[in-house]
Design a protein around this motif. Sequence first.
Motif, PDB file in Angstrom:
ATOM      1  N   PRO A 210       0.868  -1.399   0.001  1.00 59.22           N
ATOM      2  CA  PRO A 210      -0.082  -0.158   0.092  1.00 59.22           C
ATOM      3  C   PRO A 210       0.898   1.167   0.014  1.00 59.22           C
ATOM      4  CG  PRO A 210      -0.029  -0.839   2.112  1.00 59.22           C
ATOM      5  CD  PRO A 210       0.828  -1.805   1.301  1.00 59.22           C
ATOM      6  N   VAL A 211       0.220   2.210  -0.628  1.00 52.71           N
ATOM      7  CA  VAL A 211       1.102   3.608  -0.615  1.00 52.71           C
ATOM      8  C   VAL A 211      -0.040   4.503   0.010  1.00 52.71           C
ATOM      9  CG1 VAL A 211       1.786   5.548  -1.974  1.00 52.71           C
ATOM     10  CG2 VAL A 211       2.188   3.385  -2.832  1.00 52.71           C
ATOM     11  N   ASN A 212       0.288   4.630   1.590  1.00 53.84           N
ATOM     12  CA  ASN A 212      -0.473   5.519   2.337  1.00 53.84           C
ATOM     13  C   ASN A 212       0.461   6.445   3.389  1.00 53.84           C
ATOM     14  OD1 ASN A 212       0.063   3.669   4.377  1.00 53.84           O
ATOM     15  ND2 ASN A 212      -1.123   2.315   3.907  1.00 53.84           N
ATOM     16  N   GLU A 213      -0.298   6.955   4.286  1.00 53.89           N
ATOM     17  CA  GLU A 213       0.425   7.826   4.976  1.00 53.89           C
ATOM     18  C   GLU A 213       1.574   7.246   5.904  1.00 53.89           C
ATOM     19  OE1 GLU A 213      -0.580  11.608   8.141  1.00 53.89           O
ATOM     20  OE2 GLU A 213      -2.151  10.543   7.213  1.00 53.89           O
ATOM     21  N   THR A 214       1.192   5.806   6.185  1.00 54.09           N
ATOM     22  CA  THR A 214       1.968   5.256   7.137  1.00 54.09           C
ATOM     23  C   THR A 214       3.418   4.759   6.491  1.00 54.09           C
ATOM     24  OG1 THR A 214       0.067   4.238   8.675  1.00 54.09           O
ATOM     25  CG2 THR A 214       2.117   3.163   8.509  1.00 54.09           C
ATOM     26  N   THR A 215       3.060   4.257   5.072  1.00 55.19           N
ATOM     27  CA  THR A 215       4.050   3.740   4.583  1.00 55.19           C
ATOM     28  C   THR A 215       4.980   4.790   3.859  1.00 55.19           C
ATOM     29  OG1 THR A 215       2.887   3.569   2.584  1.00 55.19           O
ATOM     30  CG2 THR A 215       3.117   1.634   4.090  1.00 55.19           C
ATOM     31  N   LEU A 216       4.510   6.059   3.692  1.00 54.83           N
ATOM     32  CA  LEU A 216       5.194   7.035   3.373  1.00 54.83           C
ATOM     33  C   LEU A 216       5.740   8.047   4.308  1.00 54.83           C
ATOM     34  CD1 LEU A 216       2.698   8.560   0.457  1.00 54.83           C
ATOM     35  CD2 LEU A 216       4.915   7.638   0.029  1.00 54.83           C
ATOM     36  N   GLN A 217       5.536   7.954   5.642  1.00 51.49           N
ATOM     37  CA  GLN A 217       6.182   8.625   6.761  1.00 51.49           C
ATOM     38  C   GLN A 217       7.557   8.559   6.713  1.00 51.49           C
ATOM     39  OE1 GLN A 217       3.998  10.734   8.121  1.00 51.49           O
ATOM     40  NE2 GLN A 217       5.879  11.361   9.225  1.00 51.49           N
ATOM     41  N   PRO A 218       8.193   7.504   6.521  1.00 47.40           N
ATOM     42  CA  PRO A 218       9.616   7.370   6.722  1.00 47.40           C
ATOM     43  C   PRO A 218      10.203   8.005   5.429  1.00 47.40           C
ATOM     44  CG  PRO A 218       8.743   5.159   7.047  1.00 47.40           C
ATOM     45  CD  PRO A 218       7.749   5.878   6.496  1.00 47.40           C
ATOM     46  N   LEU A 219       9.734   8.114   4.468  1.00 49.35           N
ATOM     47  CA  LEU A 219      10.210   9.158   3.217  1.00 49.35           C
ATOM     48  C   LEU A 219      10.076  10.368   3.355  1.00 49.35           C
ATOM     49  CD1 LEU A 219      11.473   9.320   0.520  1.00 49.35           C
ATOM     50  CD2 LEU A 219       9.084   8.947  -0.566  1.00 49.35           C
ATOM     51  N   PHE A 220       8.971  10.745   4.012  1.00 47.36           N
ATOM     52  CA  PHE A 220       8.729  12.219   4.363  1.00 47.36           C
ATOM     53  C   PHE A 220       9.719  12.798   5.634  1.00 47.36           C
ATOM     54  CE2 PHE A 220       3.790  11.800   3.636  1.00 47.36           C
ATOM     55  CZ  PHE A 220       3.942  12.153   2.402  1.00 47.36           C
ATOM     56  N   LEU A 221       9.982  11.832   6.323  1.00 47.99           N
ATOM     57  CA  LEU A 221      10.947  12.133   7.588  1.00 47.99           C
ATOM     58  C   LEU A 221      12.272  12.342   7.076  1.00 47.99           C
ATOM     59  CD1 LEU A 221      11.705  12.327  10.514  1.00 47.99           C
ATOM     60  CD2 LEU A 221      12.074   9.821  10.675  1.00 47.99           C
ATOM     61  N   TYR A 222      12.719  11.549   6.034  1.00 47.68           N
ATOM     62  CA  TYR A 222      13.814  11.705   5.482  1.00 47.68           C
ATOM     63  C   TYR A 222      14.149  12.715   4.727  1.00 47.68           C
ATOM     64  CZ  TYR A 222      18.244  10.654   2.588  1.00 47.68           C
ATOM     65  OH  TYR A 222      19.522  10.898   2.004  1.00 47.68           O
ATOM     66  N   LEU A 223      13.140  13.263   3.669  1.00 44.50           N
ATOM     67  CA  LEU A 223      13.225  14.329   3.020  1.00 44.50           C
ATOM     68  C   LEU A 223      13.294  15.651   3.641  1.00 44.50           C
ATOM     69  CD1 LEU A 223      11.027  13.415  -0.044  1.00 44.50           C
ATOM     70  CD2 LEU A 223      13.477  13.432   0.065  1.00 44.50           C
ATOM     71  N   GLU A 224      12.530  15.698   4.698  1.00 46.48           N
ATOM     72  CA  GLU A 224      12.598  16.837   5.778  1.00 46.48           C
ATOM     73  C   GLU A 224      13.837  17.189   6.531  1.00 46.48           C
ATOM     74  OE1 GLU A 224       9.366  18.768   9.103  1.00 46.48           O
ATOM     75  OE2 GLU A 224       9.516  16.334   8.589  1.00 46.48           O
ATOM     76  N   LYS A 225      14.810  16.100   6.683  1.00 47.03           N
ATOM     77  CA  LYS A 225      15.849  16.218   7.552  1.00 47.03           C
ATOM     78  C   LYS A 225      16.876  16.486   6.406  1.00 47.03           C
ATOM     79  CE  LYS A 225      14.961  14.122  11.698  1.00 47.03           C
ATOM     80  NZ  LYS A 225      15.344  12.759  12.681  1.00 47.03           N
ATOM     81  N   HIS A 226      16.749  16.057   5.217  1.00 43.39           N
ATOM     82  CA  HIS A 226      17.770  15.994   4.070  1.00 43.39           C
ATOM     83  C   HIS A 226      17.309  16.569   2.843  1.00 43.39           C
ATOM     84  CE1 HIS A 226      18.866  12.744   6.781  1.00 43.39           C
ATOM     85  NE2 HIS A 226      20.071  13.283   6.546  1.00 43.39           N
ATOM     86  N   PRO A 227      17.126  18.094   2.749  1.00 44.66           N
ATOM     87  CA  PRO A 227      16.538  18.720   1.566  1.00 44.66           C
ATOM     88  C   PRO A 227      17.323  18.387   0.349  1.00 44.66           C
ATOM     89  CG  PRO A 227      16.529  20.375   3.400  1.00 44.66           C
ATOM     90  CD  PRO A 227      17.387  18.932   3.943  1.00 44.66           C
ATOM     91  N   GLN A 228      18.764  18.165   0.602  1.00 42.62           N
ATOM     92  CA  GLN A 228      19.489  17.808  -0.722  1.00 42.62           C
ATOM     93  C   GLN A 228      19.173  16.792  -1.297  1.00 42.62           C
ATOM     94  OE1 GLN A 228      20.391  17.814   2.556  1.00 42.62           O
ATOM     95  NE2 GLN A 228      21.678  16.147   2.860  1.00 42.62           N
ATOM     96  N   ALA A 229      18.468  15.784  -0.829  1.00 44.64           N
ATOM     97  CA  ALA A 229      17.855  14.699  -1.290  1.00 44.64           C
ATOM     98  C   ALA A 229      17.032  14.668  -2.877  1.00 44.64           C
ATOM     99  CB  ALA A 229      17.154  13.789  -0.356  1.00 44.64           C
TER     100      ALA A 229
END
Length: 253
Positions: A114-133
Amino acid sequence: MKQHVSTNENVEGANSTEIRKTGNGAAMLARYEQKKQARLVAQKRRQKYYRIIRRIGFAIIAIWIIGELILNGYSLLKNTAGREIAIMRLEQALKRKDVAALQTYIRIPGEAFPVNETTLQPLFLYLEKHPQAYETLERDFEKQQKMKHVYIKGLTSKPPIFTIKVYENRYVFEPTLYFLKIRLDEADSQVMINGKKVRGEATKDPFVKKVGPYLPGTYTITSVKDGEKRKERTKQVTLFGGARVYEVDLTKE
């Protein structure tokens, strides 16, 4: 009684015959020249006609080639523009954490994932801490375009983070799904990923468990041993590029 023909009459007759012969020869020569001229004129007309036909043919071919180039150029420009717009929309949706939009942009073929808020949360967290991503993603997309990169599951060790493809006349992004091979202190230790207990898949090594799949992002891995004394080991890993299978050793600090 014998008839006598004068010498003058004989000469005049001979001259008349010569004149007639000469006249007939001149007429034949004139007719030959006329036919020759007619043939030359007809030949020139045919050559002119063929030249016109060739020019028309060359013009049609040139117009067709130019038309094809224009159409191909327009198609290429349209595809390039559509591709860039799709990438821009994906990045905007990731920055806004727009789950509904990402569910239309992200496609996972053949996987019950599934692609939902739970499975996407780790990606959001990484991009938020690493904008250069985001720059890493853009370089990845550019590399796919230049090298016509094709990832074949099981053969390519380091797939793109997101593979951009055309699906049903629109651009979609197929993420790499990662797996974790976790080495534990005890074979019966429990594994938790981002605070959620997971069973894991047994491997040939009883101290190694395989868990997954996971979308790109940051994950916290914890092993817990229940007993008289509660033992806990934790590590944080980033799944964003690299091999599809990531090894984590929780036996070491």
